[in-house]
Write an enzyme that holds these catalytic residues in place. Structure first.
Site, PDB file in Angstrom:
ATOM      1  N   GLU A  54      54.015  41.968  33.611  1.00 39.66           N
ATOM      2  CA  GLU A  54      54.711  41.716  34.882  1.00 39.66           C
ATOM      3  C   GLU A  54      55.615  40.487  34.776  1.00 39.66           C
ATOM      4  O   GLU A  54      56.743  40.480  35.263  1.00 39.66           O
ATOM      5  CB  GLU A  54      53.704  41.530  36.024  1.00 39.66           C
ATOM      6  CG  GLU A  54      52.802  42.723  36.270  1.00 39.66           C
ATOM      7  CD  GLU A  54      53.560  44.027  36.407  1.00 39.66           C
ATOM      8  OE1 GLU A  54      54.744  44.007  36.783  1.00 39.66           O
ATOM      9  OE2 GLU A  54      52.978  45.082  36.110  1.00 39.66           O
ATOM     10  N   GLU A  87      60.598  49.287  30.591  1.00 42.30           N
ATOM     11  CA  GLU A  87      59.139  49.251  30.439  1.00 42.30           C
ATOM     12  C   GLU A  87      58.775  48.915  28.999  1.00 42.30           C
ATOM     13  O   GLU A  87      57.895  48.102  28.750  1.00 42.30           O
ATOM     14  CB  GLU A  87      58.518  50.605  30.808  1.00 42.30           C
ATOM     15  CG  GLU A  87      58.491  50.889  32.296  1.00 42.30           C
ATOM     16  CD  GLU A  87      57.790  49.813  33.078  1.00 42.30           C
ATOM     17  OE1 GLU A  87      56.719  49.352  32.637  1.00 42.30           O
ATOM     18  OE2 GLU A  87      58.319  49.410  34.121  1.00 42.30           O
TER      19      GLU A  87
END
Lengths: 188, 478
Positions: free
Chosen positions: B133, B211
């Site tokens: 994150e 990602e």
């Protein structure tokens, strides 16, 4: 248009361009250098934090594990040395001794289930683990920053600016512990 | 790269619109107009603010006291990534393990995790997830994805307007004015219909790339790709659908919460979790970006790049050694402790007051509870609530203090003696027991303890220990 004027314009443009790129390169170097300095400050913050945690930890452990006087004393002594160390090399050495002493304490402490269950000790242990991790990550970041800075210093075109203003590379924060470095020897 | 193809599609579409209605010069104007539309929409989105994102997920901000482990891990990753400021940490009460990051600016970013995630992952795994994150924040992914999604939005808008104009009003007029061939018009309509689909595909491809980049950065930050891999394994083991989820938030989650195992492909915002785990596990004890890239190629069996060349060369990224598995005792917090930690956290979030009784039981006091003291359900000790203590201090601070000083200076010994007599602990059973001495030191009594007094190790005061078990023993014998 007058050819002389054209040449003058071209020259002026070239000079302006080189001045601008010079400024950009110089500023880039300064930024990188400051980032490395800042990363070093972060290491200092975490070292300080570790020193602050130790008295509390020692007091908590003392109540449960009175037989471990020597281990505790070693930790306190190592902390004192680390806090009073002068110069980067001494400091690194002292901090490594402290890490070792703390590691031994943590091993010893595993034999005391009541201590392990103590809420105060649990939170201290979490703090200590986290501080050790932060120390590791701060060192990692510092070394990365030093590397970026060094790469920039030694590659074209920033190396010309660096040579002109005499920028110096920062030293890496390396682990000097021989045990951690040496691969175990295998005898046949 | 992908985003510039998207921009080309947008401009091409704009050029087509302009070209159909106003001829050659209109095409250029149309392309510029399309960019202007995108810029206006983007400005509108950026001005809107971003707190909205969290409100729709029902998160609650936490401080260090609420959950030290999570807070520390976020701090660690902030340091590792070199973020300028610690992101705000939010916890969402949800039965699905997941986490996401938000914030277009690293200085005002947010990291949110669900309670289920906290309960399920150990420290290394949590670190991997938080690193992922934080990498999103560090790489400015949220900003990038906002730009991309607004671009998709403007392409959809333009193509719809174009198709409608062609069908409804302007057929005759455009044909007569610009003299466009009908075949060209049909081709135009087909293009206009295909453009949004192409744009979406590009958007998803962008999202998947980001990602991968976040995974690679996470491995680099933690120097421990296995942590994130095993976290992903744990998370994907139980993926359920949740009512609280919002479609618009999907690209920001660590795993796509709505993803079923089969629905992975070109239309997915996240790469398949299996693939990500495999890549992380193939890194072979190294943690650099280049190592991730190599592992990616090995797993995919392709020569394609997953991280841009610029990212790879921006820093030294080859051969960074991953660290060994950690066996620090604090790392291996048991499942039960983690569960307790999370229940406590939920309690605190619901404004319950946590009190520690001297017998070790944690008492949760609801806010509405209006009495000054509460009885411990295990040992029966009457505990005074902190607010009652504060009240008592406020009411009579001066006399207490004076008395204390006087007695300490004049007759300290006598006071100590008096205190000795009042301190008495009544045993509840024969097992391990603990109580708190008046100096706040917790004293433990072993099952084998048979004495009548115990000495507090800190203040050296003697505490009377009374046996209470005699009656029970008698009844047992009978």
């Amino acid at each position: 248009m007058d050819p002389v004027l054209l040449i003058l314009l071209a020259l002026g443009g070239a000079v302006a361009l080189s001045v601008i790129s010079f400024i950009v390169l110089y500023n880039g170097l300064v930024t990188l250098k400051n980032q490395a300095k800042n990363a070093w400050a972060q290491i200092d913050v975490q070292l300080k934090r570790r020193h602050d945690l130790i008295p509390n930890l020692v007091n908590t452990v003392k109540g449960y594990a009175e037989h471990e006087q020597t281990t505790l004393e070693n930790v306190i002594k190592a902390r004192g040395q680390a806090a009073g160390a002068q110069g980067t090399n001494d400091q690194i050495q002292a901090e490594q001794n402290l890490s070792g002493a703390l590691g031994r304490l943590m091993l010893v402490v595993e034999q005391y289930p009541d201590l392990q269950a103590n809420e105060n000790f649990m939170s201290l242990q979490e703090e200590l683990t986290s501080t050790e991790n932060k120390l590791g990550f701060a060192r990692q970041l510092y070394n990365d920053q030093v590397l970026f800075y060094k790469n920039k210093l030694e590659t074209f075109p920033a190396n010309m600016v660096a040579a002109f203003f005499q920028f110096q590379p920062e030293p890496y924060f390396e682990l000097e512990n021989q045990q951690e470095r040496q691969a175990p020897e295998v005898a046949f | 790269m992908l985003i510039s193809i998207m921009a080309l599609i947008l401009m091409g579409l704009g050029a087509m619109c302009g070209g159909t209605f106003w001829g050659g010069a209109g095409a250029f104007l149309g392309a510029l107009g399309a960019l202007a539309l995108w810029a206006v929409l983007l400005a509108a989105t950026f001005l809107q603010g971003e707190q909205l994102v969290l409100l729709c997920s029902g998160g609650q901000k936490i401080e260090k006291e609420d959950c030290p482990r999570l807070y520390n891990v976020v701090e660690e990753m902030t340091i590792a990534a070199g973020l300028p400021k610690l992101p705000d940490i939010y916890v969402i009460e949800d039965a699905i393990p997941n986490a996401f990051a938000a914030g277009r600016n690293p200085k005002s970013a947010i990291v949110a995790v669900t309670t289920e995630l906290l309960a399920r992952l150990d420290r290394d795994e949590l670190q991997g997830v938080i690193a992922h994150e934080v990498a999103h924040i560090k790489n400015l992914d949220v900003r990038f994805m906002t730009i991309a999604s607004v671009m998709v939005g403007s392409i959809v808008m333009l193509s719809q307007t174009y198709v409608r104009l062609m069908f409804i009003g302007g057929k005759k007029r455009t044909c007569s004015k610009a003299g466009v061939h009908p075949a060209f018009m049909i081709a135009g309509i087909i293009c206009a219909l295909l453009a949004p689909i192409a744009a979406r595909l590009l958007y998803f491809a962008c999202s998947r790339k980001r990602e991968f980049l976040a995974d690679a950065s996470a491995a680099r930050f933690t120097r421990y790709p296995v942590g994130l891999a095993s976290a992903l394994e744990k998370i994907s083991g139980r993926v359920l659908s949740s009512e609280k989820l919002n479609q618009a938030l999907l690209p920001m989650y660590i795993v796509n919460p709505l993803q079923s195992m089969s629905a992975v492909g070109m239309f997915s915002t996240h790469p398949s979790t299996d693939e990500r785990i495999k890549i992380l596990r193939t890194m072979g004890g190294r943690a650099g970006l280049m190592d991730y890239e190599n592992a990616f190629r090995k797993v995919k069996g392709k020569k394609s790049r997953c991280l841009g060349q610029r990212t790879l060369t921006s820093g030294e990224s080859r051969g960074i050694q991953a660290r060994e598995a950690n066996d620090n005792p604090a790392e291996s917090l048991g499942t039960l402790e983690r569960f307790q930690e999370v229940t406590d956290l939920i309690g605190r979030m619901a404004n319950l007051l946590m009190m520690q009784c001297s017998c070790g039981v944690k008492i949760k006091v609801p806010e509405e509870f209006d009495q000054d003291a509460i009885e411990c359900p295990r040992c029966g000790t009457v505990n005074t609530l902190p607010r009652a203590k504060e009240k008592a201090q406020e009411e009579a601070p001066a006399p207490n203090l004076q008395q204390g000083v006087e007695q300490a200076t004049v007759a300290g010994a006598a006071v100590a003696e008096a205190a000795f007599q009042t301190l008495r602990f009544e045993r509840q059973g024969k097992g391990w027991e603990s109580f708190r001495c008046s100096c706040d030191r917790v004293i433990q009594i072993a099952p084998s303890f048979r004495g009548e007094f115990i000495k507090c190790p800190r203040c050296k005061r003697e505490v009377e220990v009374a046996e209470k078990v005699e009656e029970e023993v008698v009844t047992e014998e009978n």
